[in-house]
Motif scaffolding. Structure first.
Motif, PDB file in Angstrom:
ATOM      1  N   LEU A  37       0.755  -1.126   0.053  1.00 35.99           N
ATOM      2  CA  LEU A  37       0.104  -0.127   0.139  1.00 35.99           C
ATOM      3  C   LEU A  37       0.887   1.249   0.079  1.00 35.99           C
ATOM      4  O   LEU A  37       1.804   1.223   0.613  1.00 35.99           O
ATOM      5  N   GLN A  38       0.610   2.284  -0.862  1.00 33.97           N
ATOM      6  CA  GLN A  38       1.116   3.502  -0.810  1.00 33.97           C
ATOM      7  C   GLN A  38       0.137   4.540  -0.809  1.00 33.97           C
ATOM      8  O   GLN A  38      -0.983   4.554  -1.282  1.00 33.97           O
ATOM      9  N   GLU A  39       0.392   5.630   0.117  1.00 36.35           N
ATOM     10  CA  GLU A  39      -0.655   6.628   0.471  1.00 36.35           C
ATOM     11  C   GLU A  39      -0.038   7.710   0.128  1.00 36.35           C
ATOM     12  O   GLU A  39       1.121   8.136   0.557  1.00 36.35           O
ATOM     13  N   PHE A  40      -0.701   8.622  -0.323  1.00 34.81           N
ATOM     14  CA  PHE A  40      -0.230  10.179  -0.354  1.00 34.81           C
ATOM     15  C   PHE A  40      -1.513  11.063   0.410  1.00 34.81           C
ATOM     16  O   PHE A  40      -2.759  10.943  -0.057  1.00 34.81           O
ATOM     17  N   ARG A  41      -0.794  11.948   0.853  1.00 31.87           N
ATOM     18  CA  ARG A  41      -1.919  12.756   1.823  1.00 31.87           C
ATOM     19  C   ARG A  41      -2.708  14.028   0.940  1.00 31.87           C
ATOM     20  O   ARG A  41      -3.639  14.412   1.176  1.00 31.87           O
ATOM     21  N   GLU A  42      -2.083  14.423  -0.257  1.00 35.38           N
ATOM     22  CA  GLU A  42      -2.283  15.385  -1.062  1.00 35.38           C
ATOM     23  C   GLU A  42      -2.686  14.573  -2.523  1.00 35.38           C
ATOM     24  O   GLU A  42      -2.218  13.626  -2.725  1.00 35.38           O
ATOM     25  N   PRO A  43      -3.667  15.331  -3.172  1.00 38.94           N
ATOM     26  CA  PRO A  43      -3.890  14.675  -4.551  1.00 38.94           C
ATOM     27  C   PRO A  43      -2.643  14.727  -5.321  1.00 38.94           C
ATOM     28  O   PRO A  43      -1.779  15.706  -5.247  1.00 38.94           O
ATOM     29  N   ILE A  44      -2.622  13.617  -6.262  1.00 36.02           N
ATOM     30  CA  ILE A  44      -1.314  13.562  -6.928  1.00 36.02           C
ATOM     31  C   ILE A  44      -1.995  12.907  -8.260  1.00 36.02           C
ATOM     32  O   ILE A  44      -2.889  12.586  -8.625  1.00 36.02           O
ATOM     33  N   GLY A  82      -9.445   9.597  -0.624  1.00 36.24           N
ATOM     34  CA  GLY A  82     -10.408   8.746  -0.259  1.00 36.24           C
ATOM     35  C   GLY A  82     -10.725   7.692  -1.070  1.00 36.24           C
ATOM     36  O   GLY A  82     -11.602   6.894  -0.926  1.00 36.24           O
ATOM     37  N   GLN A  83     -10.116   7.484  -2.438  1.00 31.02           N
ATOM     38  CA  GLN A  83     -10.111   6.565  -3.344  1.00 31.02           C
ATOM     39  C   GLN A  83      -8.966   5.547  -3.432  1.00 31.02           C
ATOM     40  O   GLN A  83      -7.891   5.968  -2.757  1.00 31.02           O
ATOM     41  N   ILE A  84      -9.483   4.453  -3.787  1.00 26.09           N
ATOM     42  CA  ILE A  84      -8.345   3.363  -3.771  1.00 26.09           C
ATOM     43  C   ILE A  84      -7.948   3.023  -5.498  1.00 26.09           C
ATOM     44  O   ILE A  84      -9.194   2.886  -6.148  1.00 26.09           O
ATOM     45  N   TYR A  85      -6.711   3.052  -5.534  1.00 24.04           N
ATOM     46  CA  TYR A  85      -6.245   2.558  -6.959  1.00 24.04           C
ATOM     47  C   TYR A  85      -5.367   1.412  -7.062  1.00 24.04           C
ATOM     48  O   TYR A  85      -4.790   1.229  -5.958  1.00 24.04           O
ATOM     49  N   PHE A  86      -5.286   0.771  -8.205  1.00 22.93           N
ATOM     50  CA  PHE A  86      -4.717  -0.280  -8.406  1.00 22.93           C
ATOM     51  C   PHE A  86      -3.635  -0.193  -9.336  1.00 22.93           C
ATOM     52  O   PHE A  86      -4.020   0.393 -10.539  1.00 22.93           O
ATOM     53  N   LEU A  87      -2.502  -0.476  -9.231  1.00 23.97           N
ATOM     54  CA  LEU A  87      -1.375  -0.641 -10.429  1.00 23.97           C
ATOM     55  C   LEU A  87      -1.673  -2.240 -11.007  1.00 23.97           C
ATOM     56  O   LEU A  87      -1.948  -3.131 -10.305  1.00 23.97           O
ATOM     57  N   MET A  88      -1.847  -1.930 -12.435  1.00 17.19           N
ATOM     58  CA  MET A  88      -2.037  -3.276 -12.990  1.00 17.19           C
ATOM     59  C   MET A  88      -1.056  -3.334 -14.030  1.00 17.19           C
ATOM     60  O   MET A  88      -0.700  -2.611 -14.455  1.00 17.19           O
ATOM     61  N   LEU A 105      -7.463  -9.101  -6.588  1.00 17.25           N
ATOM     62  CA  LEU A 105      -7.440  -7.633  -6.323  1.00 17.25           C
ATOM     63  C   LEU A 105      -8.200  -7.192  -4.747  1.00 17.25           C
ATOM     64  O   LEU A 105      -7.500  -6.646  -3.944  1.00 17.25           O
ATOM     65  N   ALA A 106      -9.098  -7.908  -4.571  1.00 20.82           N
ATOM     66  CA  ALA A 106      -9.930  -7.520  -3.237  1.00 20.82           C
ATOM     67  C   ALA A 106      -9.113  -8.181  -2.128  1.00 20.82           C
ATOM     68  O   ALA A 106      -8.949  -7.579  -0.959  1.00 20.82           O
ATOM     69  N   ILE A 107      -8.459  -9.314  -2.342  1.00 20.13           N
ATOM     70  CA  ILE A 107      -7.579  -9.922  -1.257  1.00 20.13           C
ATOM     71  C   ILE A 107      -6.343  -8.867  -0.986  1.00 20.13           C
ATOM     72  O   ILE A 107      -6.135  -8.869   0.310  1.00 20.13           O
ATOM     73  N   LYS A 108      -5.770  -8.590  -2.007  1.00 19.91           N
ATOM     74  CA  LYS A 108      -4.640  -7.745  -1.818  1.00 19.91           C
ATOM     75  C   LYS A 108      -5.100  -6.341  -1.268  1.00 19.91           C
ATOM     76  O   LYS A 108      -4.206  -5.849  -0.526  1.00 19.91           O
ATOM     77  N   ALA A 109      -6.073  -5.772  -1.549  1.00 22.37           N
ATOM     78  CA  ALA A 109      -6.590  -4.423  -1.013  1.00 22.37           C
ATOM     79  C   ALA A 109      -6.827  -4.672   0.711  1.00 22.37           C
ATOM     80  O   ALA A 109      -6.408  -4.189   1.374  1.00 22.37           O
ATOM     81  N   SER A 110      -7.778  -6.084   0.937  1.00 21.45           N
ATOM     82  CA  SER A 110      -8.031  -5.856   2.233  1.00 21.45           C
ATOM     83  C   SER A 110      -6.521  -6.401   3.237  1.00 21.45           C
ATOM     84  O   SER A 110      -6.683  -6.237   4.398  1.00 21.45           O
ATOM     85  N   SER A 111      -5.608  -7.105   2.588  1.00 23.94           N
ATOM     86  CA  SER A 111      -4.159  -7.383   3.203  1.00 23.94           C
ATOM     87  C   SER A 111      -3.568  -6.052   3.674  1.00 23.94           C
ATOM     88  O   SER A 111      -2.986  -5.908   4.368  1.00 23.94           O
ATOM     89  N   ALA A 112      -3.757  -5.005   2.387  1.00 28.21           N
ATOM     90  CA  ALA A 112      -2.726  -3.840   2.325  1.00 28.21           C
ATOM     91  C   ALA A 112      -3.380  -2.729   3.229  1.00 28.21           C
ATOM     92  O   ALA A 112      -2.633  -1.842   3.825  1.00 28.21           O
ATOM     93  N   LEU A 113      -4.568  -2.721   3.169  1.00 28.26           N
ATOM     94  CA  LEU A 113      -5.438  -1.550   4.048  1.00 28.26           C
ATOM     95  C   LEU A 113      -5.287  -1.723   5.532  1.00 28.26           C
ATOM     96  O   LEU A 113      -5.238  -2.913   6.198  1.00 28.26           O
ATOM     97  N   PRO A 114      -4.932  -0.563   6.183  1.00 28.60           N
ATOM     98  CA  PRO A 114      -4.721  -0.808   7.632  1.00 28.60           C
ATOM     99  C   PRO A 114      -5.960  -1.342   8.217  1.00 28.60           C
ATOM    100  O   PRO A 114      -7.276  -0.979   8.092  1.00 28.60           O
ATOM    101  N   LYS A 115      -5.891  -2.193   9.274  1.00 24.02           N
ATOM    102  CA  LYS A 115      -7.044  -3.034   9.998  1.00 24.02           C
ATOM    103  C   LYS A 115      -7.377  -1.643  10.944  1.00 24.02           C
ATOM    104  O   LYS A 115      -6.737  -1.263  11.735  1.00 24.02           O
ATOM    105  N   LEU A 116      -8.670  -1.531  11.036  1.00 25.18           N
ATOM    106  CA  LEU A 116      -9.629  -0.849  12.025  1.00 25.18           C
ATOM    107  C   LEU A 116      -9.701  -1.632  13.169  1.00 25.18           C
ATOM    108  O   LEU A 116     -10.397  -2.728  13.314  1.00 25.18           O
ATOM    109  N   THR A 117      -9.322  -1.071  14.310  1.00 26.87           N
ATOM    110  CA  THR A 117      -9.976  -1.669  15.490  1.00 26.87           C
ATOM    111  C   THR A 117     -10.530  -0.890  16.314  1.00 26.87           C
ATOM    112  O   THR A 117     -10.635   0.508  16.254  1.00 26.87           O
ATOM    113  N   PRO A 118     -11.375  -1.479  17.435  1.00 25.87           N
ATOM    114  CA  PRO A 118     -12.626  -0.373  18.004  1.00 25.87           C
ATOM    115  C   PRO A 118     -11.822   0.339  19.061  1.00 25.87           C
ATOM    116  O   PRO A 118     -10.599  -0.134  19.535  1.00 25.87           O
TER     117      PRO A 118
END
Length: 148
Positions: A37-44, A82-88, A105-118
């Motif tokens: 997962l790569q994240e950017f705080r600003e639009p790119i 707020g959007q998720i993009y995939f490199l293909m 792709l769904a498995i990759k995303a669910s593994s890469a995205l941070p897990k949310l805890t209560p």
């Protein structure tokens, strides 16, 4: 699906009062071929990501449909927070998306995205109950009779 969890990294809105109104800073999220997962705080612009990944194209998670070619994002396109993009891989650019591809792709995303805890306190507690005999659970939350 119906479950909700809130991460400790969420920031409280409304000046820190305890009203359980949490906000997380939005980022542009890119899932790489290797599942990173790569994240950017600003639009790119897409070109900035593609220049580092020359044998790939970018696509939006919202434009993927089974049986259709996955649309490439233009190099000039601004990736939105707020959007998720995939490199293909470019080698798959003309092939229609299969169910197997989408699941991968769904498995990759669910593994890469941070897990949310209560983060307590919660007003309600979610309790999982087993489905009645003869039924199976499906991701939408509906109960469907099991096939025999």
């Amino acid at each position: 699906m119906g479950n909700c969890a809130i991460s400790p990294s969420y920031r409280k809105g409304n000046g820190g009062n305890n009203n359980n109104n949490f906000k997380r800073p939005l980022t542009v999220k890119i899932i790489h071929l290797d599942g990173r997962l790569q994240e950017f705080r600003e639009p790119i612009e897409a070109r900035n990501v593609l220049s580092q990944n020359p044998n790939c194209y970018l696509c939006s998670s919202e434009s993927m449909f089974i049986g259709s070619q996955v649309p490439h994002l233009a190099k000039e396109e601004q990736l939105q927070q707020g959007q998720i993009y995939f490199l293909m891989p470019l080698s798959k650019s003309q092939a229609p998306l299969t169910l197997q591809d989408l699941c991968s792709l769904a498995i990759k995303a669910s593994s890469a995205l941070p897990k949310l805890t209560p983060q307590p306190p919660f007003k309600y507690q979610v309790v999982a109950t087993p489905p009645p005999a003869g039924f199976c659970e499906v991701p939408t939350g509906f109960q469907v009779p099991a096939r025999r």
